[in-house]
Motif scaffolding. Structure first.
Motif, PDB file in Angstrom:
ATOM      1  N   LYS A 189       0.847  -1.191   0.000  1.00  0.00           N
ATOM      2  CA  LYS A 189       0.000   0.000   0.000  1.00  0.00           C
ATOM      3  C   LYS A 189       0.880   1.237   0.000  1.00  0.00           C
ATOM      4  CE  LYS A 189      -4.256  -1.586   0.164  1.00  0.00           C
ATOM      5  NZ  LYS A 189      -5.253  -1.221  -0.835  1.00  0.00           N
ATOM      6  N   ALA A 190       0.423   2.278  -0.666  1.00  0.00           N
ATOM      7  CA  ALA A 190       1.200   3.508  -0.758  1.00  0.00           C
ATOM      8  C   ALA A 190       0.284   4.713  -0.633  1.00  0.00           C
ATOM      9  CB  ALA A 190       1.952   3.560  -2.087  1.00  0.00           C
ATOM     10  N   ALA A 191       0.852   5.809  -0.100  1.00  0.00           N
ATOM     11  CA  ALA A 191       0.098   7.054   0.013  1.00  0.00           C
ATOM     12  C   ALA A 191       1.075   8.209   0.168  1.00  0.00           C
ATOM     13  CB  ALA A 191      -0.856   7.015   1.210  1.00  0.00           C
ATOM     14  N   PRO A 192       0.757   9.362  -0.399  1.00  0.00           N
ATOM     15  CA  PRO A 192       1.597  10.550  -0.183  1.00  0.00           C
ATOM     16  C   PRO A 192       1.216  11.233   1.125  1.00  0.00           C
ATOM     17  CG  PRO A 192      -0.158  11.050  -1.734  1.00  0.00           C
ATOM     18  CD  PRO A 192      -0.343   9.611  -1.342  1.00  0.00           C
ATOM     19  N   LEU A 193       2.226  11.599   1.910  1.00  0.00           N
ATOM     20  CA  LEU A 193       1.997  12.350   3.133  1.00  0.00           C
ATOM     21  C   LEU A 193       2.935  13.551   3.137  1.00  0.00           C
ATOM     22  CD1 LEU A 193       1.611   9.716   6.005  1.00  0.00           C
ATOM     23  CD2 LEU A 193      -0.168  10.972   4.815  1.00  0.00           C
ATOM     24  N   ALA A 194       2.374  14.744   3.043  1.00  0.00           N
ATOM     25  CA  ALA A 194       3.177  15.974   3.005  1.00  0.00           C
ATOM     26  C   ALA A 194       4.194  15.893   1.873  1.00  0.00           C
ATOM     27  CB  ALA A 194       3.837  16.205   4.357  1.00  0.00           C
ATOM     28  N   ASP A 195       5.488  15.921   2.217  1.00  0.00           N
ATOM     29  CA  ASP A 195       6.530  15.979   1.190  1.00  0.00           C
ATOM     30  C   ASP A 195       7.148  14.641   0.877  1.00  0.00           C
ATOM     31  OD1 ASP A 195       7.654  15.729   3.702  1.00  0.00           O
ATOM     32  OD2 ASP A 195       9.476  16.822   3.171  1.00  0.00           O
ATOM     33  N   VAL A 196       6.582  13.554   1.385  1.00  0.00           N
ATOM     34  CA  VAL A 196       7.215  12.249   1.216  1.00  0.00           C
ATOM     35  C   VAL A 196       6.163  11.190   0.946  1.00  0.00           C
ATOM     36  CG1 VAL A 196       7.143  11.682   3.673  1.00  0.00           C
ATOM     37  CG2 VAL A 196       8.916  10.660   2.249  1.00  0.00           C
ATOM     38  N   GLY A 197       6.549  10.157   0.193  1.00  0.00           N
ATOM     39  CA  GLY A 197       5.656   9.047  -0.061  1.00  0.00           C
ATOM     40  C   GLY A 197       5.877   7.940   0.952  1.00  0.00           C
ATOM     41  N   VAL A 198       4.809   7.272   1.338  1.00  0.00           N
ATOM     42  CA  VAL A 198       4.874   6.171   2.295  1.00  0.00           C
ATOM     43  C   VAL A 198       4.501   4.884   1.586  1.00  0.00           C
ATOM     44  CG1 VAL A 198       4.109   5.294   4.535  1.00  0.00           C
ATOM     45  CG2 VAL A 198       4.084   7.764   4.073  1.00  0.00           C
ATOM     46  N   ILE A 199       5.300   3.841   1.776  1.00  0.00           N
ATOM     47  CA  ILE A 199       4.982   2.529   1.231  1.00  0.00           C
ATOM     48  C   ILE A 199       4.973   1.532   2.380  1.00  0.00           C
ATOM     49  CG2 ILE A 199       5.778   0.650  -0.264  1.00  0.00           C
ATOM     50  CD1 ILE A 199       6.854   2.697  -2.173  1.00  0.00           C
ATOM     51  N   LEU A 200       3.891   0.789   2.498  1.00  0.00           N
ATOM     52  CA  LEU A 200       3.728  -0.249   3.518  1.00  0.00           C
ATOM     53  C   LEU A 200       3.706  -1.615   2.839  1.00  0.00           C
ATOM     54  CD1 LEU A 200       0.759   1.307   5.563  1.00  0.00           C
ATOM     55  CD2 LEU A 200       3.192   1.613   5.983  1.00  0.00           C
ATOM     56  N   ALA A 201       4.444  -2.555   3.390  1.00  0.00           N
ATOM     57  CA  ALA A 201       4.458  -3.918   2.835  1.00  0.00           C
ATOM     58  C   ALA A 201       4.993  -4.873   3.878  1.00  0.00           C
ATOM     59  CB  ALA A 201       5.320  -3.981   1.574  1.00  0.00           C
ATOM     60  N   THR A 202       4.639  -6.134   3.749  1.00  0.00           N
ATOM     61  CA  THR A 202       5.207  -7.135   4.653  1.00  0.00           C
ATOM     62  C   THR A 202       6.627  -7.505   4.238  1.00  0.00           C
ATOM     63  OG1 THR A 202       4.156  -8.884   3.348  1.00  0.00           O
ATOM     64  CG2 THR A 202       2.972  -8.102   5.289  1.00  0.00           C
ATOM     65  N   THR A 203       6.939  -7.344   2.959  1.00  0.00           N
ATOM     66  CA  THR A 203       8.272  -7.626   2.434  1.00  0.00           C
ATOM     67  C   THR A 203       8.622  -6.582   1.387  1.00  0.00           C
ATOM     68  OG1 THR A 203       7.946 -10.010   2.751  1.00  0.00           O
ATOM     69  CG2 THR A 203       9.742  -9.340   1.310  1.00  0.00           C
ATOM     70  N   LEU A 204       9.838  -6.043   1.476  1.00  0.00           N
ATOM     71  CA  LEU A 204      10.313  -5.070   0.493  1.00  0.00           C
ATOM     72  C   LEU A 204      11.606  -5.574  -0.127  1.00  0.00           C
ATOM     73  CD1 LEU A 204       9.881  -1.719   2.492  1.00  0.00           C
ATOM     74  CD2 LEU A 204       8.503  -2.474   0.580  1.00  0.00           C
ATOM     75  N   ASP A 205      11.756  -5.402  -1.417  1.00  0.00           N
ATOM     76  CA  ASP A 205      12.988  -5.773  -2.106  1.00  0.00           C
ATOM     77  C   ASP A 205      13.721  -4.498  -2.510  1.00  0.00           C
ATOM     78  OD1 ASP A 205      15.052  -6.725  -3.631  1.00  0.00           O
ATOM     79  OD2 ASP A 205      13.816  -7.965  -4.949  1.00  0.00           O
ATOM     80  N   PRO A 206      14.760  -4.084  -1.752  1.00  0.00           N
ATOM     81  CA  PRO A 206      15.456  -2.820  -2.060  1.00  0.00           C
ATOM     82  C   PRO A 206      16.053  -2.786  -3.460  1.00  0.00           C
ATOM     83  CG  PRO A 206      16.090  -3.653   0.115  1.00  0.00           C
ATOM     84  CD  PRO A 206      15.311  -4.747  -0.561  1.00  0.00           C
ATOM     85  N   ALA A 207      16.427  -3.944  -3.993  1.00  0.00           N
ATOM     86  CA  ALA A 207      17.066  -3.982  -5.309  1.00  0.00           C
ATOM     87  C   ALA A 207      16.099  -3.623  -6.431  1.00  0.00           C
ATOM     88  CB  ALA A 207      17.667  -5.358  -5.553  1.00  0.00           C
ATOM     89  N   ARG A 208      14.799  -3.620  -6.144  1.00  0.00           N
ATOM     90  CA  ARG A 208      13.813  -3.378  -7.196  1.00  0.00           C
ATOM     91  C   ARG A 208      13.371  -1.913  -7.279  1.00  0.00           C
ATOM     92  NH1 ARG A 208      11.435  -8.140  -9.260  1.00  0.00           N
ATOM     93  NH2 ARG A 208       9.724  -6.843 -10.051  1.00  0.00           N
ATOM     94  N   PHE A 209      13.917  -1.052  -6.419  1.00  0.00           N
ATOM     95  CA  PHE A 209      13.575   0.359  -6.539  1.00  0.00           C
ATOM     96  C   PHE A 209      14.112   0.898  -7.859  1.00  0.00           C
ATOM     97  CE2 PHE A 209      12.912   0.338  -1.917  1.00  0.00           C
ATOM     98  CZ  PHE A 209      11.807   1.162  -1.826  1.00  0.00           C
TER      99      PHE A 209
END
Length: 345
Positions: A189-209
């Motif tokens: 799930k993702a949402a913009p808050l003020a000047d930054v975006g928030v991403i929520l997940a049970t697992t994140l793969d940093p290499a895929r940014f």
């Protein structure tokens, strides 16, 4: 409806066929079929392979006209339509017709896309990547009580027994695309808050940014602490290191706790600020040397001869009053450079 179809059929056989297709899918939706059943019915109606793909999970369903999922190599799609839900593109439907397209293929795919969106909305707890910012803020806020946080997570579709990781991002790309890329097979799930975006997940793969995204990733198991860590990690990102995991900062994270006035008053930080303002190429040299800790590797990074980099570092050392070739001097330069970057936050 049937009376209207009868009257229109006298005018145009194509209209009659289109109405029959619409009626066909209306019946399927009333029966609350799932995606495989929807694909089977569509393949049978089109008399060719029909496919459904969901971007968020990467799930692909390809069904042949006989009703079985096909493992044959896919043909180039003869017709394609996107699946849209809440103004977000969440997938694609297509037909693999070996010959010329059927005049009703466009109508069929339009209705299939609408039906697929309805199925995802009905059965998928995470029907889209973008989330209500108010719910996301409840999840990550330090002021939320645990009951409100748990309820917000449940409404977002997250299971109660799994920790939720948080990423803070600066991106030009839409947040839903970033979320889909870094977490293609799980709920995100993702949402913009003020000047930054928030991403929520049970697992994140940093290499895929994506390459042009800056991201800080929290490490704590509670979303509110993970959010604080993610914001801190985001401050440490650079063009050379656009994604930073909070765990990888170690003691460097303490620099983010230093009052900015104290950093500005520091002699080394002041010297770095003056260097950045007047000599950006020297700052790049210093950055490469601090990042690699090696004259030769810095030269490779800058595409310069090592003797040229050595001369630059010698002059930089005099300007900064730091002996850069000594271990202590290198540590001083790294700390000063990092503290100066945090001032730009």
């Amino acid at each position: 409806m049937e009376a209207l179809a009868q009257r229109l059929s006298h005018l145009d056989s194509h209209i009659e066929g289109a109405i029959r297709v619409v009626t066909f899918y209306d019946t399927l939706m009333r029966r609350r079929v799932d995606l495989p059943a929807l694909a089977r019915a569509s393949a049978g109606l089109a008399e060719c392979v029909a496919g459904i793909r969901l971007h968020g999970t990467g799930r692909v369903i390809r069904v042949s006209p006989d009703g079985g999922e096909t493992s044959a190599p896919p043909l180039p799609p003869s017709s394609t339509v996107t699946i849209t839900l809440d103004e977000e593109e969440i997938g694609t439907v297509w037909l693999e017709r070996p010959g010329p397209a059927n005049p009703l293929d466009e109508v069929l795919l339009d209705r299939l896309a609408i039906a697929a969106a309805a199925v995802v909305e009905r059965y998928g707890p995470a029907r889209t990547t973008m989330a209500d910012p108010a719910l996301v803020e409840l999840v990550i806020s330090a002021d939320s009580d645990e009951a409100a946080r748990a309820r917000a997570l449940r409404l977002l579709g997250f299971p109660a027994d799994l920790p939720v990781r948080v990423a803070a991002v600066h991106a030009r790309l839409p947040l839903d695309r970033v979320g889909g890329l870094i977490c293609p097979d799980r709920l995100v799930k993702a949402a913009p808050l003020a000047d930054v975006g928030v991403i929520l997940a049970t697992t994140l793969d940093p290499a895929r940014f994506p390459a042009d995204v800056r991201a800080g990733i929290g490490a704590a198991e509670t979303p509110n602490r993970s959010w604080r860590q993610a914001r801190t990690a985001l401050r440490f990102t650079t063009p050379r290191q656009p994604v930073v995991h909070f765990d990888d900062l170690g003691a460097l994270a303490l620099l983010a706790e230093i009052p900015q006035d104290a950093s500005r008053d520091n002699t080394d930080v002041t010297a770095i600020a003056a260097l950045a303002a007047g000599h950006p190429e020297d700052l790049e040299t210093l950055d490469a040397y601090c990042a690699t800790g090696s004259l030769r590797r810095a030269a490779d990074l800058l595409h310069l001869h090592h003797s040229s980099v050595a001369r630059r570092l010698e002059q930089l050392g005099k300007t900064l009053s730091i002996e850069l070739t000594e271990p202590t001097g290198l540590i001083r330069a790294r700390l000063a450079l990092t503290a100066w970057r945090l001032l730009d936050d």
